[in-house]
Design a protein around this motif. Structure first.
Motif, PDB file in Angstrom:
ATOM      1  N   GLN A 229      -6.709  -5.605   8.776  1.00 41.08           N
ATOM      2  CA  GLN A 229      -7.278  -4.587   7.896  1.00 41.08           C
ATOM      3  C   GLN A 229      -6.193  -3.722   7.248  1.00 41.08           C
ATOM      4  N   HIS A 230      -6.624  -2.890   6.291  1.00 38.00           N
ATOM      5  CA  HIS A 230      -5.693  -2.031   5.569  1.00 38.00           C
ATOM      6  C   HIS A 230      -6.241  -0.619   5.456  1.00 38.00           C
ATOM      7  N   VAL A 231      -5.384   0.275   4.981  1.00 38.03           N
ATOM      8  CA  VAL A 231      -5.811   1.627   4.631  1.00 38.03           C
ATOM      9  C   VAL A 231      -5.407   1.903   3.191  1.00 38.03           C
ATOM     10  N   ASP A 232      -6.127   2.806   2.551  1.00 34.52           N
ATOM     11  CA  ASP A 232      -5.730   3.325   1.253  1.00 34.52           C
ATOM     12  C   ASP A 232      -4.941   4.608   1.462  1.00 34.52           C
ATOM     13  N   VAL A 233      -3.894   4.778   0.686  1.00 35.16           N
ATOM     14  CA  VAL A 233      -3.053   5.983   0.729  1.00 35.16           C
ATOM     15  C   VAL A 233      -3.137   6.664  -0.627  1.00 35.16           C
ATOM     16  N   ARG A 234      -3.342   7.989  -0.609  1.00 39.69           N
ATOM     17  CA  ARG A 234      -3.402   8.737  -1.865  1.00 39.69           C
ATOM     18  C   ARG A 234      -2.411   9.900  -1.826  1.00 39.69           C
ATOM     19  N   LEU A 235      -1.599   9.974  -2.885  1.00 42.02           N
ATOM     20  CA  LEU A 235      -0.658  11.071  -3.057  1.00 42.02           C
ATOM     21  C   LEU A 235      -1.097  11.894  -4.261  1.00 42.02           C
ATOM     22  N   THR A 236      -1.098  13.211  -4.116  1.00 35.17           N
ATOM     23  CA  THR A 236      -1.528  14.099  -5.195  1.00 35.17           C
ATOM     24  C   THR A 236      -0.414  15.060  -5.541  1.00 35.17           C
ATOM     25  N   ALA A 237      -0.027  15.099  -6.809  1.00 34.15           N
ATOM     26  CA  ALA A 237       1.027  15.983  -7.284  1.00 34.15           C
ATOM     27  C   ALA A 237       0.498  17.402  -7.467  1.00 34.15           C
ATOM     28  N   PRO A 238       1.391  18.403  -7.542  1.00 36.80           N
ATOM     29  CA  PRO A 238       0.956  19.786  -7.732  1.00 36.80           C
ATOM     30  C   PRO A 238       0.096  19.987  -8.979  1.00 36.80           C
ATOM     31  N   ASP A 239       0.297  19.153 -10.005  1.00 37.69           N
ATOM     32  CA  ASP A 239      -0.503  19.300 -11.223  1.00 37.69           C
ATOM     33  C   ASP A 239      -1.859  18.596 -11.135  1.00 37.69           C
ATOM     34  N   GLY A 240      -2.139  18.014  -9.952  1.00 40.15           N
ATOM     35  CA  GLY A 240      -3.422  17.360  -9.752  1.00 40.15           C
ATOM     36  C   GLY A 240      -3.419  15.863  -9.984  1.00 40.15           C
ATOM     37  N   TYR A 241      -2.322  15.303 -10.524  1.00 39.76           N
ATOM     38  CA  TYR A 241      -2.263  13.863 -10.747  1.00 39.76           C
ATOM     39  C   TYR A 241      -2.220  13.135  -9.404  1.00 39.76           C
ATOM     40  N   ALA A 242      -3.037  12.111  -9.242  1.00 38.68           N
ATOM     41  CA  ALA A 242      -3.111  11.382  -7.981  1.00 38.68           C
ATOM     42  C   ALA A 242      -2.794   9.904  -8.199  1.00 38.68           C
ATOM     43  N   ALA A 243      -2.058   9.317  -7.258  1.00 36.26           N
ATOM     44  CA  ALA A 243      -1.755   7.890  -7.264  1.00 36.26           C
ATOM     45  C   ALA A 243      -2.212   7.312  -5.930  1.00 36.26           C
ATOM     46  N   GLN A 244      -2.788   6.131  -5.964  1.00 37.70           N
ATOM     47  CA  GLN A 244      -3.401   5.535  -4.777  1.00 37.70           C
ATOM     48  C   GLN A 244      -2.960   4.080  -4.635  1.00 37.70           C
ATOM     49  N   ARG A 245      -2.637   3.662  -3.422  1.00 36.08           N
ATOM     50  CA  ARG A 245      -2.284   2.281  -3.143  1.00 36.08           C
ATOM     51  C   ARG A 245      -2.873   1.866  -1.798  1.00 36.08           C
ATOM     52  N   SER A 246      -3.040   0.561  -1.617  1.00 37.05           N
ATOM     53  CA  SER A 246      -3.523   0.004  -0.349  1.00 37.05           C
ATOM     54  C   SER A 246      -2.356  -0.609   0.398  1.00 37.05           C
ATOM     55  N   TYR A 247      -2.316  -0.360   1.718  1.00 38.84           N
ATOM     56  CA  TYR A 247      -1.268  -0.916   2.560  1.00 38.84           C
ATOM     57  C   TYR A 247      -1.884  -1.497   3.822  1.00 38.84           C
ATOM     58  N   SER A 248      -1.522  -2.734   4.141  1.00 42.33           N
ATOM     59  CA  SER A 248      -2.003  -3.363   5.356  1.00 42.33           C
ATOM     60  C   SER A 248      -1.404  -2.683   6.580  1.00 42.33           C
ATOM     61  N   ILE A 249      -2.160  -2.692   7.664  1.00 39.50           N
ATOM     62  CA  ILE A 249      -1.722  -2.093   8.919  1.00 39.50           C
ATOM     63  C   ILE A 249      -0.948  -3.139   9.703  1.00 39.50           C
ATOM     64  N   ALA A 250       0.265  -2.791  10.141  1.00 43.52           N
ATOM     65  CA  ALA A 250       1.109  -3.730  10.875  1.00 43.52           C
ATOM     66  C   ALA A 250       0.996  -3.578  12.382  1.00 43.52           C
ATOM     67  N   SER A 251       0.448  -2.471  12.849  1.00 39.24           N
ATOM     68  CA  SER A 251       0.355  -2.225  14.292  1.00 39.24           C
ATOM     69  C   SER A 251      -0.839  -2.937  14.889  1.00 39.24           C
ATOM     70  N   ALA A 252      -0.785  -3.150  16.198  1.00 45.94           N
ATOM     71  CA  ALA A 252      -1.899  -3.765  16.909  1.00 45.94           C
ATOM     72  C   ALA A 252      -3.058  -2.794  16.998  1.00 45.94           C
ATOM     73  N   PRO A 253      -4.295  -3.285  17.065  1.00 46.37           N
ATOM     74  CA  PRO A 253      -5.448  -2.411  17.253  1.00 46.37           C
ATOM     75  C   PRO A 253      -5.263  -1.524  18.485  1.00 46.37           C
ATOM     76  N   GLY A 254      -5.645  -0.260  18.329  1.00 39.40           N
ATOM     77  CA  GLY A 254      -5.502   0.690  19.416  1.00 39.40           C
ATOM     78  C   GLY A 254      -4.179   1.421  19.430  1.00 39.40           C
ATOM     79  N   GLN A 255      -3.217   0.988  18.600  1.00 39.64           N
ATOM     80  CA  GLN A 255      -1.919   1.645  18.508  1.00 39.64           C
ATOM     81  C   GLN A 255      -1.868   2.536  17.264  1.00 39.64           C
ATOM     82  N   PRO A 256      -0.953   3.525  17.231  1.00 39.83           N
ATOM     83  CA  PRO A 256      -0.820   4.350  16.026  1.00 39.83           C
ATOM     84  C   PRO A 256      -0.625   3.496  14.782  1.00 39.83           C
ATOM     85  N   VAL A 257      -1.208   3.923  13.683  1.00 38.98           N
ATOM     86  CA  VAL A 257      -1.154   3.146  12.448  1.00 38.98           C
ATOM     87  C   VAL A 257       0.290   3.044  11.949  1.00 38.98           C
ATOM     88  N   GLU A 258       0.748   1.816  11.771  1.00 41.40           N
ATOM     89  CA  GLU A 258       2.060   1.559  11.184  1.00 41.40           C
ATOM     90  C   GLU A 258       1.878   0.838   9.863  1.00 41.40           C
TER      91      GLU A 258
END
Length: 245
Positions: A40-69
């Motif tokens: 599975q993956h997560v979506d990551v969103r970054l928002t600039a001070p002016d409100g502009y937002a950029a979003q990307r999807s990144y697959s999770i490399a860690s095993a289930p039950g471990q902190p998300v890497e």
């Protein structure tokens, strides 16, 4: 489990950023997410001070039950990846949602043998599968074939070598396209379906599940013609990304 659903944005704190290769960093997140399934993956969103937002999807490399890497390759023209390489520090907060995705996943109960094929940073979801397999699937054969330009650009190489040395049911093959391999089993060639069929024959196991992840060109080159009498198209699952191989 998170009180919020996987499609709700929530804050995550960066616990650690560490280099894996010259262009890939490992990002460990502290986030109140539901337990993920390998692939599975997560979506990551970054928002600039002016409100502009950029979003990307990144697959999770860690095993289930471990902190998300997450492993993030720096794309020179990217909007999100340069932030994690040049700006982000431990303690910084970002927005995430997930885990997401239900097609490109594997659980120990799905059985095997399992063949995983990675191109570049496409190793991320496959690494989650390898780590989950190592904890939950004794004596189930698994082979991981990773393509990279050079050995130094191969993420998790040392971890995979250690696992192969400790588990007779695990095989790790590196396909190095712009330099020599480091071990006798490594291939100094670009992966295609013919090379993969040869590796399967040498492995001695007929895959029940095949997962291929990498750039569009990589996935097409590996899977085109791979299906045949003993390996049906329904066994092969693919995930693609738009970055460089």
């Amino acid at each position: 489990m998170s009180a919020q659903g996987p499609t709700r944005w929530q804050e995550a704190v960066i616990e650690r950023i560490a280099p894996l290769t010259p262009r890939i960093v490992s990002v460990i997140l502290k986030a109140d997410l539901a337990r993920h399934v390998a692939g599975q993956h997560v979506d990551v969103r970054l928002t600039a001070p002016d409100g502009y937002a950029a979003q990307r999807s990144y697959s999770i490399a860690s095993a289930p039950g471990q902190p998300v890497e997450l492993i993030i390759e720096k794309l020179d023209d990217g909007e999100v990846s340069p932030y994690f390489h040049d700006i982000a520090r431990a303690g910084d907060a970002i927005e995430v949602r997930g885990p997401l995705g239900g097609h490109f996943i594997w659980r120990a109960g799905d059985g095997g043998p399992v063949l995983l094929v990675a191109g570049g940073s496409g190793i991320a979801p496959l690494m989650a599968m390898v780590r989950d397999w190592a904890r939950t699937a004794a004596d189930l054969p698994l082979m991981l074939v990773c393509s990279a330009r050079t050995w130094d650009e191969l993420a998790f190489g040392e971890e995979l070598e250690r696992l192969e040395a400790s588990r007779a049911d695990f095989r790790f093959v590196a396909a190095i396209t712009r330099g020599p391999g480091r071990r006798p089993a490594d291939r100094s060639q670009r992966l295609d379906a013919a090379a993969l069929k040869e590796l399967i024959a040498q492995w001695g196991h007929q895959p029940r599940h095949v997962f291929v992840c990498g750039s569009n060109r990589f996935v097409e080159g590996v899977t085109r013609g791979l299906a045949g009498e003993s390996l049906s198209a329904g066994m092969i699952r693919t995930e693609r990304y738009g970055g460089a191989e």
